[in-house]
Write an enzyme that holds these catalytic residues in place. Sequence first.
Site, mmCIF file in Angstrom:
data_model
loop_
_atom_site.group_PDB
_atom_site.id
_atom_site.type_symbol
_atom_site.label_atom_id
_atom_site.label_comp_id
_atom_site.label_asym_id
_atom_site.label_seq_id
_atom_site.Cartn_x
_atom_site.Cartn_y
_atom_site.Cartn_z
ATOM 1 N N ASP A 78 -3.316 6.314 -3.186
ATOM 2 C CA ASP A 78 -2.182 5.712 -2.484
ATOM 3 C C ASP A 78 -1.519 4.670 -3.375
ATOM 4 O O ASP A 78 -1.889 4.505 -4.542
ATOM 5 C CB ASP A 78 -2.621 5.135 -1.130
ATOM 6 C CG ASP A 78 -3.587 3.978 -1.233
ATOM 7 O OD1 ASP A 78 -4.130 3.731 -2.330
ATOM 8 O OD2 ASP A 78 -3.808 3.287 -0.213
ATOM 9 N N SER B 110 0.820 -1.205 0.000
ATOM 10 C CA SER B 110 0.000 0.000 0.000
ATOM 11 C C SER B 110 0.859 1.262 0.000
ATOM 12 O O SER B 110 1.590 1.510 -0.936
ATOM 13 C CB SER B 110 -0.971 -0.029 1.183
ATOM 14 O OG SER B 110 -1.852 1.056 1.152
ATOM 15 N N ASP C 21 -1.360 1.390 -3.787
ATOM 16 C CA ASP C 21 -2.110 0.321 -4.466
ATOM 17 C C ASP C 21 -3.453 0.809 -4.981
ATOM 18 O O ASP C 21 -4.270 0.011 -5.456
ATOM 19 C CB ASP C 21 -2.287 -0.891 -3.557
ATOM 20 C CG ASP C 21 -3.022 -0.596 -2.258
ATOM 21 O OD1 ASP C 21 -3.020 0.568 -1.819
ATOM 22 O OD2 ASP C 21 -3.584 -1.533 -1.658
ATOM 23 N N ASP D 207 -6.211 1.806 -3.777
ATOM 24 C CA ASP D 207 -7.529 1.446 -3.237
ATOM 25 C C ASP D 207 -8.126 2.582 -2.417
ATOM 26 O O ASP D 207 -9.297 2.544 -2.058
ATOM 27 C CB ASP D 207 -7.469 0.149 -2.416
ATOM 28 C CG ASP D 207 -6.589 0.246 -1.177
ATOM 29 O OD1 ASP D 207 -5.802 1.208 -1.074
ATOM 30 O OD2 ASP D 207 -6.672 -0.664 -0.326
#
Length: 454
Positions: A243, A99, A245, A247
């Site tokens: 961010d 992440s 990743d 999500d």
Amino acid sequence: MAADLSQIVKAYDVRGVVPDQWDEALAELFGAAFVRVTDAEAIVIGHDMRPSSPGLAAAFARGATRLGADVTLIGLCSTDQLYFASGQFGLPGAMFTASHNPARYNGIKMCRAGAAPVGQDTGLADIRAMVERWTEQGAPEAAATAGTVTERDTLEDYAAHLRSLVDLTAIRPLKVVVDAGNGMGGHTVPTVLDGLPLDVVPMYFELDGTFPNHEANPLDPKNIVDLQERVRAEGADLGLAFDGDADRCFVVDENGGPVSPSAITALVAARELAKHGGSGTVIHNLITSWSVPEVVREHGGTPVRTRVGHSFIKEEMAKSGAIFGGEHSAHYYFKDFWNADTGMLAALHVLAALGGQDGPLSALVSSYDRYASSGEINSTVDDQAARLAAVKAAFGDREGVTLDELDGLTVTAADWWFNVRASNTEPLLRLNVEARDEAAMAKVRDEALALIRG
């Protein structure tokens, strides 16, 4: 000797420094354990742009196929694209990402078929125990027939699904600056927003897991400074920041001002309730603004408060049949997306709401951002329990004040509330304060901090 995974197996995922804390050999065992615990005959695997991600994903696939499971590799993707594949294919899934963490980290976010969460109480503890045992006793015996590996690109299907949920074709033209932070938003945004009435100004779309421009963590104010400046310089209608990743999605208005994730939660909740006929349950965690349950009730919905953390949100979504859920960390969950979180779908809702009327974003969100808040303030403490007890003792007997301990300690009065929660991984207490005006917020914040910091 069995490996000690206590430092890398967290509440909701696996995360640690590569190769110091974990490596491809452990990833292979995690793949085998994931198949064993989920009893899966087939799984889907995706990964982000970190240098270590392709090798770790391939090792996980080897572990899965060794036990006879077929593997679909979807390659580079955002975490919500992996959830899409899990939901669309009806398969358990694994996403290799850390992440927003620095480049030397990597991790695994795992889910059951239909993007159902795998957390400590839903399989992750069992996976950890299995991997620890196998590091001591040796890998499990291979299946008589190894599983197959298939590669499949899901980006176009993922984009089409999102666009089927929010119609942007008739909005007024908007200029939007998007900061992908060298993360997976640079991969997904061009396809999702292609052909819409949007003038997209890209920032840091080059996939680079070393994060050469800034950390891919928009929750930290210093990481959205570039976006804020660019929005003002371009005269854009808004800015979006993802961010690592992709999500989570953060929003800034036309002045470069950050829009509270609670205000986004309220805005999207109102739209989802309208879409579902003016009724439905909306989940919000306990550090979202008072604005969220107020807006939900005003639009005919039923707000349900839950603990912080995606496994709690997803569990409550499934239990209550909720249509939408939001966290103050900018995770947004949708019934139409297998109860999973997708920042991209939340971004489409913001674009549709803004483009469906003539005013600026700052005016649009003002009705959803009603109170003064401190933001999350972290304090390093020697004894979390003792500091929490001190706060509880100081406020517990005050007239008109209520306490609850659903998640940490929440103290509520007529004109303000605050929550103090212990970090699961660091010697920190996290404070969030909200009040009806800035002066009251500052007074409560300072008193609580004095108690927390001793």
